[in-house]
Scaffold this motif. Structure first.
Motif: not given
Lengths: 331, 331
Positions: A49, A51, A53, A56-57, A330-331, B9-10, B12, B93-96, B126-131, B136, B138
């Protein structure tokens, strides 16, 4: 053309459904609480999966929505490619800002449908909602493969060759050019398209898995150093990369020859190459080159797996290269 | 406690992985390009996905992050419940947003882990990224069931009873109270918790499916009228609902008795009840009531399936009720 508000959530779902071929009975796709899928007997289900955004992406101003649609599925297909799995179904969730144009959604769906058709991958469900921020795209992909053929990150052995497919750095350089204001329709298209419309190496990944020649595989999304680092971590080993042997495209050479210093960080840490990186015993070199020829995709030995616990990059002059960062933060 | 930026990211991902039990071999969870899952032989895979966007589906100020974690999985579990499927795995998946506190993420993961453990559902990837916008979330959930037991929207027959589980309207009234500034810690907690911490009816859905007594089922997320409408659409039939027979909680009664007009729209179109609505032949009434007793969840006949193509709501005085809207509008 109707606006998105006029179409409504269920209108949009009907609209999306009409654009994609649906699963055949006894499977059940869009239009119930859940999709019903029947993986082939004796195969494991392979799921990934991603994501994406806005801001961001992707930046909607960098290219047509059609390419964003293609890329949304491509990055997920690339994950399946790296496991040697066969794509089967995907799920699409969209959080769409108010006032978003239906034309943009149309373009996005065009590209998504193209990519799905090219890889025989069926849209089986999803979710749509409003967004108070930018457009957010979540794709979950499901493929399948016989367990004994699946390629993991954990199988690398000291002494293995490290291979990469295609060429590296084009996508990161393409992104740099886009951020500098360069757009499609000029001499830089080959570089921009590697960023905007990456090619997932599905057939190649599948052929390598079926041939049984490879010990560990990953797709390069965070950059060669970071992703080879993931293989080494899972395989409890290290690796040595010879930068002088990395496959570089003519477009990247031309563009980089004007720079005072060669852009190695873009090539090894820029990311989004969506090429395959894999390790294989030295004795398989000839067989792997045959696969490269049949697939029409260059495969290059760029280093070897070592007993250390580090990934080292060695410059053409024999000195160690130390990148300042190894991947996107990312953060 | 470390900040999110420091964790990275990693970091987290490692942190999340440590909080959840992982799939047992030969399955493969977080830490490769894709998860490898082995559905049981002879069962179909049942997949659903939901996107929760800040400011659209939730307001972080309405309650603790732990409840948001519980709800993120609950709404997906509810989709599986409505098919009579057994939950197995989920993907997060989280966009944070930048600057998001790690404490909030911790609370969210606490609730998610609780809900996952309660339903034996494994976090497989899953997947994590910035927002650049809000948070968001998912979630894609995968369950399984023998094909002949799966309950679809399309099986309703004219003459069937229409049933609902639990009570309706509490969640919508809870949301109304939250929007008016009411918070947890007072007399309205039973209503607020129906909105903030809904209970997916997984065991009930499974028991109904296994008993073979039900023709069609759906979970009520958009409101009874809209969701029963989906059953009617897929089954090519209509339905008649007697509002006077709808199951209402004491909390809703108490709160609504102060209103000049009874809040029927909240009850039948407010949504987010996450109760089950199903249709079954009249001759199965007694058997279904036995299941209700065993499960400890009220099941109530609220109307019948008709030959028309409309869903009609009939007021206690025998007149037709015409709601102004039949569900939440996203765009």
């Amino acid at each position: 053309m109707k606006g998105l508000a006029e179409l409504g959530e269920f209108g949009l779902i009907d609209h999306i459904r009409a654009r994609f071929p649906q699963p055949v009975a006894p499977e059940l796709g869009i239009g119930d609480d859940a999709a019903l899928l029947s993986p082939s007997a004796g195969r494991q289900v392979v799921v990934s999966t991603d994501l994406l955004a806005e801001g961001v992406h992707f930046d909607p101003g960098f290219g047509p929505a059609r390419l964003l649609g293609r890329k949304s599925l491509a990055v997920n297909l690339s994950d399946l490619a790296s496991m040697g799995a066969i794509p089967r179904w995907f799920f699409l969730s969209l959080a769409i800002p108010a006032g978003f144009s239906l034309e943009t959604i149309e373009g996005f769906l065009d590209g998504l449908a193209e990519q799905a058709a090219e890889h025989n991958c069926i849209l089986a469900g999803g979710d749509t909602c409003g967004s108070k921020g930018g457009l957010t795209i979540s794709v979950t992909i499901m493929g399948e493969q016989r367990p004994e053929l699946i390629l993991k990150r954990s199988g690398a052995q000291p002494g293995d060759d490290v291979w990469v497919s295609g060429s590296l750095g084009d996508s990161a350089l393409g992104l740099k050019l886009l951020m500098e204001g360069v757009r499609l329709g000029g001499a830089h298209d080959p570089l921009l398209l590697r960023q905007l419309d990456p090619t997932p190496r599905c057939e190649l990944g599948l052929k390598l898995a079926e041939a049984g020649l490879v010990n560990a595989m990953i797709d390069i999304s965070d950059g060669l150093l970071a992703d080879l680092g993931h293989i080494c971590e899972q395989s409890v080993c290290g690796a040595e990369i010879l930068l002088g042997q990395l496959p570089l495209s003519p477009a990247l050479y031309t563009c980089s020859s004007k720079q005072p210093v060669f852009p190695w960080p873009l090539v090894i840490s820029g990311g989004e190459d969506y090429e395959l990186c894999f390790t294989a015993p030295r004795c398989n070199r000839e067989a792997i080159q045959k696969i490269s020829k049949t697939a029409g995709i260059p495969l290059t030995v760029v280093g070897k797996v070592t007993n250390s616990r580090q990934v080292q990059a060695i410059l053409p002059d024999g000195t160690n290269f130390q990148p300042s960062a190894s991947g996107y933060t990312h953060f």
